[in-house]
Design an enzyme around this catalytic site. Structure first.
Site, mmCIF file in Angstrom:
data_model
loop_
_atom_site.group_PDB
_atom_site.id
_atom_site.type_symbol
_atom_site.label_atom_id
_atom_site.label_comp_id
_atom_site.label_asym_id
_atom_site.label_seq_id
_atom_site.Cartn_x
_atom_site.Cartn_y
_atom_site.Cartn_z
ATOM 1 N N ASP A 66 0.829 -1.204 0.000
ATOM 2 C CA ASP A 66 0.000 0.000 0.000
ATOM 3 C C ASP A 66 0.862 1.252 0.000
ATOM 4 O OD1 ASP A 66 0.923 -0.516 2.586
ATOM 5 O OD2 ASP A 66 -1.059 -0.961 3.383
ATOM 6 N N ASP A 135 -7.948 -2.291 13.922
ATOM 7 C CA ASP A 135 -9.337 -2.441 13.465
ATOM 8 C C ASP A 135 -9.513 -3.641 12.539
ATOM 9 O OD1 ASP A 135 -8.138 -1.618 11.110
ATOM 10 O OD2 ASP A 135 -9.338 0.215 10.879
ATOM 11 N N HIS A 137 -7.667 -4.371 9.811
ATOM 12 C CA HIS A 137 -7.281 -4.243 8.396
ATOM 13 C C HIS A 137 -6.022 -5.045 8.103
ATOM 14 C CE1 HIS A 137 -4.894 -0.381 9.558
ATOM 15 N NE2 HIS A 137 -3.994 -1.294 9.258
ATOM 16 N N GLU A 142 -9.742 -1.467 5.053
ATOM 17 C CA GLU A 142 -10.415 -1.105 6.292
ATOM 18 C C GLU A 142 -11.742 -1.864 6.420
ATOM 19 O OE1 GLU A 142 -8.668 0.298 8.367
ATOM 20 O OE2 GLU A 142 -7.965 2.304 7.889
HETATM 21 C C1 F6R Z 1 1.409 -1.537 6.100
HETATM 22 C C2 F6R Z 1 0.128 -2.208 6.173
HETATM 23 C C3 F6R Z 1 -0.704 -2.190 7.402
HETATM 24 C C4 F6R Z 1 0.078 -2.502 8.668
HETATM 25 C C5 F6R Z 1 -0.833 -2.407 9.879
HETATM 26 C C6 F6R Z 1 -0.088 -2.674 11.166
HETATM 27 O O1 F6R Z 1 1.968 -1.706 4.804
HETATM 28 O O2 F6R Z 1 -0.263 -2.744 5.212
HETATM 29 O O3 F6R Z 1 -1.739 -3.126 7.262
HETATM 30 O O4 F6R Z 1 0.626 -3.789 8.556
HETATM 31 O O5 F6R Z 1 -1.396 -1.137 9.930
HETATM 32 O O6 F6R Z 1 0.858 -1.667 11.348
HETATM 33 P P1 F6R Z 1 2.011 -1.814 12.447
HETATM 34 O O7 F6R Z 1 2.830 -2.982 12.014
HETATM 35 O O8 F6R Z 1 2.792 -0.536 12.351
HETATM 36 O O9 F6R Z 1 1.336 -2.028 13.728
#
Ligand code: F6R
Length: 258
Positions: A66, A135, A137, A142
């Site tokens: 992303d 959440d 995702h 989301e």
């Molecule tokens: C990042 C991504 C997100 C993160 C998620 C957890 O490329 O795709 O899904 O993996 O937001 O983020 P952290 O690892 O920072 O807790």
């Protein structure tokens, strides 16, 4: 779905072992790369092996999950900058071997379609690394995301923008409202998936992912339909798993199973 409960500092080594085994078998493997804090220990461990000459990624390729919309090239929080700093610049991937969706494109819809084409033309992702949002995702799919979605523009939830403000100096207003993200259908095309979650804040999302009903309310639950997923969690992230003892038991007796 395999659930492995292990100390946070061991998870990076275990997943790096998997990556090394894949590269040995297939030197031009395609890696799916997450950003954020969850994969950092994996990247550290892979970088260490490359520095020691035990592993080479010279023929490997990578696709990011992303990207924020509207952050210019070189912005420190742009995911392409982050993945360069935290991974690409520390290993021997050739320039251009890692691609991400272009969140700065004039035509974002076209950029998403091009990204889907690029993944397909590379032969698809062999091993996808994922984190999970509080959440539920994965990538930036989301709650409410179509379980069959492809790469597209998404609006981040207030929760995700708050969670990610720590990367923007604590300023939630600096976190973009939109992103480009691989869809859940795109992620499900990966041949193998490894998800890493550590810390108490991830416990509810992990419990939903592993034991909840499959639903767009908790997008990560789609992974229950994937045949080759391993979920790595530390004790804190595993703390709401009803069957945690069973997963530990399974792990302890793994060597008895052929
Ligand atoms: C990042 C991504 C997100 C993160 C998620 C957890 O490329 O795709 O899904 O993996 O937001 O983020 P952290 O690892 O920072 O807790």
């Amino acid at each position: 779905m395999d659930v492995v409960i292990a100390p946070a500092d061991e998870i990076g080594e275990i997943v790096a072992d998997d990556i090394a085994a894949l590269i040995e078998q297939r030197p031009d493997a395609v890696l799916g790369l997450a950003t954020g804090s969850s994969p950092l220990r994996i990247y550290d461990s892979v970088a260490e092996r490359v520095a020691q000459g035990r592993l080479t990624l010279a023929r490997a390729r990578g696709f990011m999950l992303d990207e924020y919309v509207g952050l210019p090239p070189g912005h420190p929080c742009r995911y392409s900058t982050v993945i360069d700093d935290e991974f690409v610049s520390r290993v021997d991937l050739v320039p251009g071997a890692v691609r991400g969706p272009n969140g700065d494109a004039a035509d974002l819809t076209a950029a998403c379609a091009e990204y889907e084409d690029a993944i397909r033309e590379a032969g698809g992702v062999d091993l996808q690394i994922l984190g999970i949002g509080t959440d539920g995702h994965i990538a930036f799919n989301e709650p409410g995301s179509s379980l069959a979605s492809r790469t597209r523009v998404k609006t981040l939830t207030a929760q995700t923008r708050e969670d990610n403000a720590r990367f923007f100096g604590g300023d939630v207003e600096a976190v973009p409202y939109h992103c480009l993200t691989q869809g859940l259908g795109t992620i499900m095309d990966a041949r193998r998936i490894v998800l890493v979650a550590t810390g108490e804040a991830k416990a509810e999302a992990v419990a939903q992912l592993v034991e909840g009903a499959v639903s767009a309310r908790w997008p990560a639950t789609i992974l229950q339909h994937h045949p080759r997923v391993t979920v790595f969690v530390d004790d804190a992230a595993a703390s709401q798993l009803a069957l945690a003892d069973y997963y530990r038991h399974t792990q302890a007796h793994r060597h008895l199973v052929s």
